[in-house]
Design a protein around this motif. Sequence first.
Motif, PDB file in Angstrom:
ATOM      1  N   ILE A 246      -7.563  37.778  32.419  1.00 37.08           N
ATOM      2  CA  ILE A 246      -6.437  37.857  31.489  1.00 37.08           C
ATOM      3  C   ILE A 246      -5.919  39.288  31.488  1.00 37.08           C
ATOM      4  O   ILE A 246      -6.685  40.239  31.320  1.00 37.08           O
ATOM      5  CB  ILE A 246      -6.849  37.471  30.060  1.00 37.08           C
ATOM      6  N   GLY A 247      -4.601  39.449  31.668  1.00 36.92           N
ATOM      7  CA  GLY A 247      -4.002  40.769  31.555  1.00 36.92           C
ATOM      8  C   GLY A 247      -3.738  41.153  30.112  1.00 36.92           C
ATOM      9  O   GLY A 247      -4.089  42.234  29.664  1.00 36.92           O
ATOM     10  N   ASP A 248      -3.112  40.257  29.370  1.00 37.35           N
ATOM     11  CA  ASP A 248      -2.796  40.450  27.954  1.00 37.35           C
ATOM     12  C   ASP A 248      -2.762  39.088  27.285  1.00 37.35           C
ATOM     13  O   ASP A 248      -2.288  38.111  27.878  1.00 37.35           O
ATOM     14  CB  ASP A 248      -1.411  41.093  27.791  1.00 37.35           C
ATOM     15  N   THR A 249      -3.210  39.015  26.047  1.00 37.05           N
ATOM     16  CA  THR A 249      -3.101  37.770  25.294  1.00 37.05           C
ATOM     17  C   THR A 249      -3.409  37.995  23.829  1.00 37.05           C
ATOM     18  O   THR A 249      -4.157  38.906  23.475  1.00 37.05           O
ATOM     19  CB  THR A 249      -4.048  36.685  25.841  1.00 37.05           C
ATOM     20  N   GLY A 250      -2.814  37.160  22.981  1.00 34.24           N
ATOM     21  CA  GLY A 250      -3.300  37.017  21.625  1.00 34.24           C
ATOM     22  C   GLY A 250      -4.367  35.934  21.593  1.00 34.24           C
ATOM     23  O   GLY A 250      -4.619  35.248  22.592  1.00 34.24           O
ATOM     24  N   TYR A 251      -4.969  35.761  20.435  1.00 33.03           N
ATOM     25  CA  TYR A 251      -6.009  34.742  20.283  1.00 33.03           C
ATOM     26  C   TYR A 251      -5.446  33.458  19.685  1.00 33.03           C
ATOM     27  O   TYR A 251      -5.800  32.366  20.098  1.00 33.03           O
ATOM     28  CB  TYR A 251      -7.147  35.272  19.408  1.00 33.03           C
ATOM     29  N   HIS A 252      -4.543  33.612  18.700  1.00 32.21           N
ATOM     30  CA  HIS A 252      -3.968  32.479  17.970  1.00 32.21           C
ATOM     31  C   HIS A 252      -5.110  31.712  17.317  1.00 32.21           C
ATOM     32  O   HIS A 252      -5.930  32.299  16.629  1.00 32.21           O
ATOM     33  CB  HIS A 252      -3.114  31.638  18.928  1.00 32.21           C
ATOM     34  N   ASP A 253      -5.238  30.406  17.571  1.00 28.79           N
ATOM     35  CA  ASP A 253      -6.345  29.637  17.002  1.00 28.79           C
ATOM     36  C   ASP A 253      -7.462  29.381  18.010  1.00 28.79           C
ATOM     37  O   ASP A 253      -8.417  28.652  17.721  1.00 28.79           O
ATOM     38  CB  ASP A 253      -5.841  28.309  16.436  1.00 28.79           C
ATOM     39  N   GLY A 254      -7.330  29.976  19.197  1.00 28.95           N
ATOM     40  CA  GLY A 254      -8.358  29.825  20.216  1.00 28.95           C
ATOM     41  C   GLY A 254      -8.296  28.537  21.007  1.00 28.95           C
ATOM     42  O   GLY A 254      -9.044  28.373  21.988  1.00 28.95           O
TER      43      GLY A 254
END
Length: 352
Positions: A246-254
């Motif tokens: 993964i280069g970049d990401t949020g988690y959100h609810d997974g």
Amino acid sequence: MNRRTLLSFLGIPALLGTSGAAWAAISRSNNPYYQGPVTENFNGVVFTDGRPVTKGLADVLKWQTSKRDREAFPEHFPTPPQDTPPARVDGVRIVHLGHASFLYQIAGLNLLIDPVYSLRASPLSFIGPRRVNQPGVAFDDLPRIDAVLITHNHYDHLDIETLARLHERDAPRMIMPLGNDTIVRARIPTAKAEAHDWSARLTLSDAVTVTLTPSYHWSARGAFDRRMALWCSFVVEAAGTKIFHIGDTGYHDGSLYRRLGAEYGPFRLAVLPIGAYEPRWFMKDNHMDPAEAVKVMLALKAEEALGHHWGTFQLTDEGIERPPSALAAALDEAGLPQDRFRAMRPGLSWQA
């Protein structure tokens, strides 16, 4: 950091560094990078990862103008000695080059992911986030590169000048999500740039394949091109070894990573961002913190993980050593051994 430069880096107020060709393209089309049919993740103008867009210019201005607990990076952050990689590797050897850049040597192939060798992660060479350490492998010590993988078009991931140097030296295949090939060819017309949608599975050699998968992120090179090029993560497979990058990401609810873990996992290794996460009220949609990165490692069913996206460019408010210390605390909280998820520094390597 100059506020106008940072806001431009974030892709919001000023189209700095945009070429005349890009301006012309904007005038001809609502999307200067990609024209294609409406799909689940493309509405005809912009791309989406299924989440509503919750942050805009007002939120950026709030972040930049409010009272902030910002810890400045040092001018120089010492790292391990630079690595000198072999010409080829039969197994798997991964070297961290700094921030989100990696050299993968896997089953006889040499791959670079998000290579950034420029002094600054910025549209301008003289201002913007400046690196505080040298790349983990000197450019001249890089082995011949067969392919470059780009996760998205932010300046700390898509460094067009580095790509131009690589094209001149090795003419590698360049693989990226939809729309990013237009950006590359505008600067490097003869680049072997190819763009693909999520779920595309590509053969790099008889032994190595790569698959583009979703992440919770966004894209922009300037003020008026937000989400007009796609972003992705990569599944790299070779000789029975699976790696999720993964280069970049949020988690959100997974839920995305639970789904990807079930669809593509288990993984021998996950390479995950752990930095650029403060303040949480602003960054959490698109940058996960170390505790969330531990959850993603587990959701992906990864045996081990390497943490990146910290310690080279200051993009957000946390201090330079906060990510590894927060990662150590998150592993303790989860009852996991510290060596299962290492915060990588430039020049360090991992082998299987």
